[in-house]
Structure formats: structure tokens, C-alpha cells
Design a protein around this motif. Structure first.
Motif, short mmCIF file in Angstrom:
data_model
loop_
_atom_site.label_atom_id
_atom_site.label_comp_id
_atom_site.label_asym_id
_atom_site.label_seq_id
_atom_site.Cartn_x
_atom_site.Cartn_y
_atom_site.Cartn_z
N THR A 9 0.40 -1.17 0.24
CA THR A 9 -0.07 -0.35 -0.06
C THR A 9 1.00 0.79 0.00
O THR A 9 0.26 2.44 0.04
N LEU A 10 2.03 1.28 0.36
CA LEU A 10 2.91 2.59 0.33
C LEU A 10 3.39 3.00 -1.19
O LEU A 10 4.25 3.96 -1.25
N GLY A 11 3.10 1.99 -1.85
CA GLY A 11 3.82 2.28 -3.27
C GLY A 11 4.61 2.00 -3.97
O GLY A 11 5.39 1.04 -2.63
N VAL A 12 5.45 2.41 -5.04
CA VAL A 12 6.93 1.47 -5.74
C VAL A 12 8.00 2.39 -5.06
O VAL A 12 7.75 3.84 -5.70
N GLY A 13 9.53 1.93 -4.80
CA GLY A 13 10.08 2.63 -4.18
C GLY A 13 10.03 2.95 -3.29
O GLY A 13 9.33 3.44 -2.01
N TYR A 14 11.48 2.98 -2.80
CA TYR A 14 11.96 2.49 -1.44
C TYR A 14 11.18 4.31 -0.29
O TYR A 14 11.12 4.58 0.73
N ASP A 15 11.95 5.59 -1.72
CA ASP A 15 11.92 6.77 -1.32
C ASP A 15 10.53 7.21 -1.19
O ASP A 15 10.02 7.57 0.02
N THR A 16 9.51 6.67 -2.08
CA THR A 16 8.40 7.01 -2.12
C THR A 16 7.79 6.29 -0.35
O THR A 16 6.39 6.54 -0.15
N GLN A 17 8.01 4.59 -0.49
CA GLN A 17 7.46 4.66 0.78
C GLN A 17 7.62 4.34 2.46
O GLN A 17 7.02 5.28 2.78
#
Length: 620
Positions: free
Chosen positions: A549-557
Motif C-alpha cells: 500500500t506504500l507505493g513503488v520505490g523505497y523513498d516513496t514508501q
């Protein structure tokens, strides 16, 4: 002839229980947007949806404190509540010093700390260090059924930004209820977070501090043993316990220090079975544990036939017991394999995984000693599979004399002593006996004796010195060691950092921060008996990534966890299917979630996470 009751009911002093209370942040702003934390070791599961308010926001977990009167022999006489004969004034002081403390690099009490990156000050370029600490000051409350703005922890600030830390309330008999913050985290320069633990310019509203009480009983002032409250991140697996709980760790600390007797004949029901139960219950939080210890799997310890063998005394199954014990990691053996139980990362974990004993977690020495006793048949065979559950389901069902110990234990059994990297609720200092005035109760620092300034770098030798921070504590001194903000650490807690070894194992903190979960969609498939059995079996054995649910990509998460931590799924207890060899009668299911990531999106996200784990710190 009648026997006269010689129990001494004269109260000569009092203690606050739990000695360490745990509150948790949540973003519900509704009047009823909270719940009282665990008060017994096996509380009944709450109804689905109970951890959210009507808007879907996360409720805060509240730490409730009670006072008990003791006689001169140290026996509990009764609970003390506010009435005509008993005047009680509670006092609590919360603070948050995370931004003013030192970077987390590694636990400073393990050998690897000597060669690790030095722990330098967070926000080192800020010369006025007082701007970094959130200190609203103490609040007192002395009447029952009381709440309101006067009891809110407002007035503290970070870099000139006011940051409320929570509030106090009392119930109808004057028990204290300590609330934490609303999960608010931000950067005063509006910069994005870049790493799991040390993000300069950031604050959050977790906190901790002393809980004291002034008590006058029949006009006589009592001495009162104080307590502590820790405001921690949310519990996304509220029914889960880990294999080495904080209670296990603190018990071991007390045993090693000679404050508690070492167990010589453990109870199967109360000492051994909880270890096996935790291994099995983590099937709802991690796909590797589901395959290893889940329902229907060869090492499902809770299978009735297997459990009868494990609980059987004597020599009949002695070799079985011995082989089970040998599967657990024992640090004394200097074994560095990831194959041994538990499959949980340790303090010295790194990417790539180093061949170090401390890179993987282990049970406490006390737990391992009890397992050895069990293996040799030296245990109380007190397990009765046919007996109805006798565990108290609420604190009111516990005899008054046993309530203080139950309150102390229940809070800590739902806290983690997994990898202190840095941890969930608290971290490595708590494994030092110098922190305690008695088992499970921390020393309080006298305000007239402030902690010394340790300079720009906190070294292991200084941290462990007689004048170091591992002795008496003050407001904010427990949570300052933790990640800032807490959301970046929670978003970074993963499993299977080396996919070549295993995509799901080992894992970080699965009991609080799920890795892979049974989704609502798959649960509905399992429960639909009109569907083909093979389809239902496939759905049951499939786990969804909790972080999807946090989205794609570590920084985005990282960013999304800060802004939308309430969107993360809560793993709730739901009915399963009775008397079915393939499906358990009770299941744990994620209450919300999104669509699965594509393999490419998952690779991108995990690659960024591993890169950040190796970098450890943000670029300055």
C-alpha cells in the motif's frame, strides 16, 4: 476450632503498576478513538475494526496505571483508588530527545560496535541543542473521571514548531490513563527522509517519561514506587507475540543480576509452550514462518498430536525434545548459520549478511536453559489439551494479589526484544541491570543530578561507563535511542534482505511490523466453500506483501508511511473453518490492503531498501 486470618492488611507503602506502561500513537481524533493496552498475558482478540474509528483512522493505545498498597511483608493488600479516605495525585512528564541525541549505527554494547561507524550527534549543525528537544513539562491530575486541555502535553516544541505529545485522563475510580501523540512527524525544512533511522531536521511525537504518584491514605502519606510510560509506534499485529519478548529479556536481566531466581523446573504450559506458540503464530506475519511453522506444516507445534508428544514427560519422546532444542540458536556455540531458530535478524545484521554470531537473534539464556531442562525431562508436565482455557481474559478476573505482576508482564509480553537495530518500542540499554531499581522497574534520575554532556561522539566505552546513560533515567531518555521519525524505521522493516538465500527469511520484527499477510481477498476465497478446494488451498497459502500500500520505490514508501501510516493493514483475528485438516479454525487477516506489486515494482522497491540499508545514513 476456627483458624484466625492473620493476614496483615496494614498498608505501609504503595507501588504503581505496570512498572513500565506502553502507549502507542494513533491518528484518531475522535473522543472514543483509543483503547486500553494489554492487561493480561492472553487477552481475547478484539472484534474486527476495533482498532480504527469510524473514519478509518488508527486509535491510540493507552497505558493505564494502577496503585496497589503493600504491607510490611511485601504482600499486596488491595488496589488503591480515589475515595474519601485515599487522595491520589498522579504526575507524568513526557519528553522527546531523539533529534538532540546521537545517530543510531549499532547497539553500543556488542563487540561489533568497536569497529562500527561512530555514533555522532544528530543535527550536528544546530548549536542550540535545546531547540531539538520537545519538553512540554510535567502534568498532574488528582480527581476521578477527569480530562481536558489542562492535562494535555502541549507547549513543547522542535525548532520553534509546537509538537503535542499526548494527554492524561483518569477513569471513574482515579486510575491513570496516559495517551501518546497522534503520529505527527515532519521536517522543519520540508526535506524528504532518506534512511531508516537518522533523518536530520525531522521530529515525531513518540516520547517517554516517569510516572509518579503522591498518595495519602487515612491522612498518612505513603511512599510510592514510581513507574514509567513509553509511547511507541502502532501495533500492526495486536494479537502477536514474538519469540523473545521484552518480558523474556527483562526476566533474563533480573535472573542474571540475581534479582530473580533462576528457573530449575519450567512449566510446559507457561514457559515452554509460549515459545512454540509464537513460532507458529508468526505464520500470519511472514511467509517463511507460514511455510515452516504454519497450520498443516511439519513443524506446526500446535497440531494436537504433535503437541501431546512435546508435552509428554519421561523418556518416550526424549529424543524428539532434544532434536527440537538443537534446532534453536545458542550463542554459546558461536554458530553463524541463518538456518537455526528463530529466523529473526540480530543486532549486527548488515547487507550483505556478515558471518557474525550477533547477526542473528537468539532466545535469552534463561529461555535456553528452560528448553534444556525440558529436553532432559525436568519440567512440569502441566499441559492438559482437554481442559478449558483457564487464562484470565481481563485483569478483573485475576486475584488482587496477582494483579501487579500480571500488569507488569502483560505490557512487556507485547513488546519486542528482537534485533535492537534499533528496535520497536525500546532498544539495547534495557538489557543492562544498571537500568533497574528492581525487576521490570527503571531507576529515575534526580533532576538535581543531570546527565553529563558526552560530546560530539558517543563511544561504546563511554556509553557503558559508570557515568554513562545506562543508569537512572529521565524524561525522554528511553525513546531517544530510537529511529527518527519512527515511520521510516517501520517502513524499512523487511524480510529476506538477501533474496538469493530466501525472499522471506530472516526477518525484522514481524510480530509488530508484518512482512507478508493473509489478505482479505484471499481470506474470502478460503471461506467460500462453493469454490474448488484447490483454489481455496492456493489462496490460504498465498501471502501478500504488507507494504504494497506504500507505493513503488523505497523513498516513496518512506514518505507515504509518514503521511499515511494509518492506511497500513492491521492483522486481525477472524473465524476460520472448524474440523478441517487443511484450514485452521481461527485465522489472522489483514483488514485492508491494495493490489499486489508487479515483480518489476517489487524489485525496484527492494533494491532501494537494500541500498539504503548499506548506506545507513543520509548524505549530509
Amino acid at each position: 476450632m476456627t483458624t484466625r486470618d492473620t493476614t496483615d492488611e496494614t498498608i505501609v507503602y504503595a507501588k504503581i503498576h505496570p512498572a513500565i506502561g506502553i502507549a502507542r500513537v494513533g491518528n484518531s481524533k475522535q473522543e472514543d478513538g483509543y483503547y486500553i493496552g494489554p492487561q493480561v498475558t492472553n487477552p481475547p482478540p478484539k472484534e474486527p475494526g476495533a482498532y480504527r474509528d469510524a473514519t478509518g483512522a488508527l486509535k491510540r493505545e493507552v497505558a493505564q496505571f494502577r496503585l496497589y498498597g503493600y504491607n510490611a511483608n511485601g504482600d499486596v493488600v488491595r488496589e488503591l483508588t480515589m475515595d474519601d479516605n485515599t487522595q491520589i495525585e498522579w504526575r507524568v512528564e513526557l519528553a522527546n530527545h531523539k533529534a538532540a541525541w546521537y545517530d543510531f549505527e549499532i547497539a553500543l554494547d556488542i563487540p561489533e560496535a568497536k569497529t562500527a561507524t561512530p555514533s555522532t550527534r544528530r543535527n550536528a549543525d544546530i548549536t542550540d541543542r535545546g531547540l531539538l528537544s520537545i519538553e512540554p513539562g510535567p502534568r498532574s491530575i488528582s480527581t476521578p473521571e477527569t480530562q481536558g486541555p489542562d492535562y494535555h502535553f502541549t507547549g513543547g516544541s522542535f525548532m520553534g514548531i509546537e509538537v503535542p505529545l499526548g494527554e492524561l485522563r483518569t477513569d471513574k475510580v482515579g486510575r491513570l490513563e496516559a495517551f501518546g501523540g497522534l503520529g505527527q512527524s515532519a521536517n522543519y525544512e520540508h526535506k524528504a527522509p532518506t534512511t531508516f533511522a537518522n533523518n536530520d531536521g525531522w521530529y515525531d511525537d513518540t516520547s517517554d517519561g516517569p510516572v509518579t504518584a503522591s498518595v495519602t491514605l487515612h491522612g498518612r502519606k505513603l511512599e510510592v514506587a514510581p513507574a514509567w510510560v513509553v509511547v511507541a509506534p502502532p501495533n500492526y499485529g495486536p494479537q502477536q507475540k514474538t519469540i523473545r519478548t521484552m518480558y523474556d529479556l527483562m526476566t533474563d536481566v533480573a535472573v542474571q543480576a540475581g534479582q530473580l531466581p533462576a528457573p530449575t523446573r519450567p512449566s510446559f504450559q507457561h514457559d515452554i509452550l509460549p515459545i512454540f506458540t509464537a513460532l507458529c503464530d508468526l505464520q500470519w506475519m511472514n511467509a517463511g514462518f507460514a511455510a515452516g511453522f504454519g497450520f498443516g506444516m511439519p513443524q506446526h507445534f500446535l497440531d494436537p498430536h504433535y503437541l501431546r508428544q512435546l508435552a509428554h514427560p519421561g523418556n518416550t519422546y526424549k529424543e524428539l525434545r532434544r532434536t527440537v532444542v538443537h534446532a534453536f540458536r545458542n550463542p554459546a556455540d558461536q554458530e553463524v548459520s541463518m538456518n537455526l531458530w528463530p529466523w529473526i535478524y540480530g543486532d549486527a545484521m548488515d547487507v550483505p549478511m556478515p558471518p557474525l554470531v550477533n547477526a542473528m537473534n537468539a532466545l535469552t539464556e534463561t529461555q535456553l536453559a528452560m528448553l534444556d531442562c525440558w529436553a532432559e525431562g525436568e519440567f512440569e508436565a502441566d499441559f492438559d489439551p482437554d481442559a478449558p482455557p483457564s487464562t484470565p481474559r481481563s485483569i478483573d478476573e485475576v486475584p488482587v494479589a496477582e494483579q501487579p505482576a500480571m500488569l507488569d508482564r502483560a505490557e512487556l509480553e507485547f513488546c519486542l526484544a528482537d534485533a535492537f537495530h534499533p528496535g520497536c518500542e525500546m532498544t539495547w540499554p534495557v538489557r543492562h541491570a544498571t537500568m533497574y531499581s528492581e525487576p521490570f522497574r527503571w531507576r529515575h534520575r534526580d533532576p538535581s543530578n543531570p546527565e553529563p554532556d558526552y560530546g560530539t561522539t558517543l563511544t561504546p566505552s563511554e556509553a557503558l561507563s559508570y557515568n554513562g546513560p545506562l543508569y537512572a533515567q529521565f524524561p525522554g531518555s528511553i525513546t531517544r535511542w530510537m529511529a527518527i521519525p519512527w515511520q521510516t524505521d517501520t517502513a524499512s522493516c523487511r524480510s529476506g534482505y538477501d533474496p538469493k538465500y530466501d525472499p522471506y527469511l530472516p526477518t525484522f520484527w514481524p510480530a509488530r511490523v508484518p512482512n507478508q499477510v493473509l489478505s482479505k481477498k484471499n481470506y474470502d476465497t478460503v471461506m467460500n466453500t462453493d469454490l474448488p478446494r484447490e483454489q481455496r488451498l492456493e489462496a490460504f497459502n498465498q501471502r501478500a506483501d504488507w507494504d504494497r500500500t506504500l507505493g513503488v520505490g523505497y523513498d516513496t514508501q518512506l514518505a507515504n508511511m509518514i503521511d499515511h501510516f494509518d492506511d497500513m493493514g492491521i492483522v486481525e483475528v477472524r473465524p476460520g473453518i472448524k474440523d478441517d485438516p487443511d484450514f485452521p479454525p481461527v485465522m489472522q487477516v489483514e483488514d485492508r490492503g491494495g493490489e499486489a506489486m508487479t515483480p518489476e515494482e517489487r524489485h525496484l522497491t527492494d533494491h532501494g531498501m537494500r541500498h539504503a540499508a548499506m548506506r545507513q545514513k543520509p548524505d549530509r
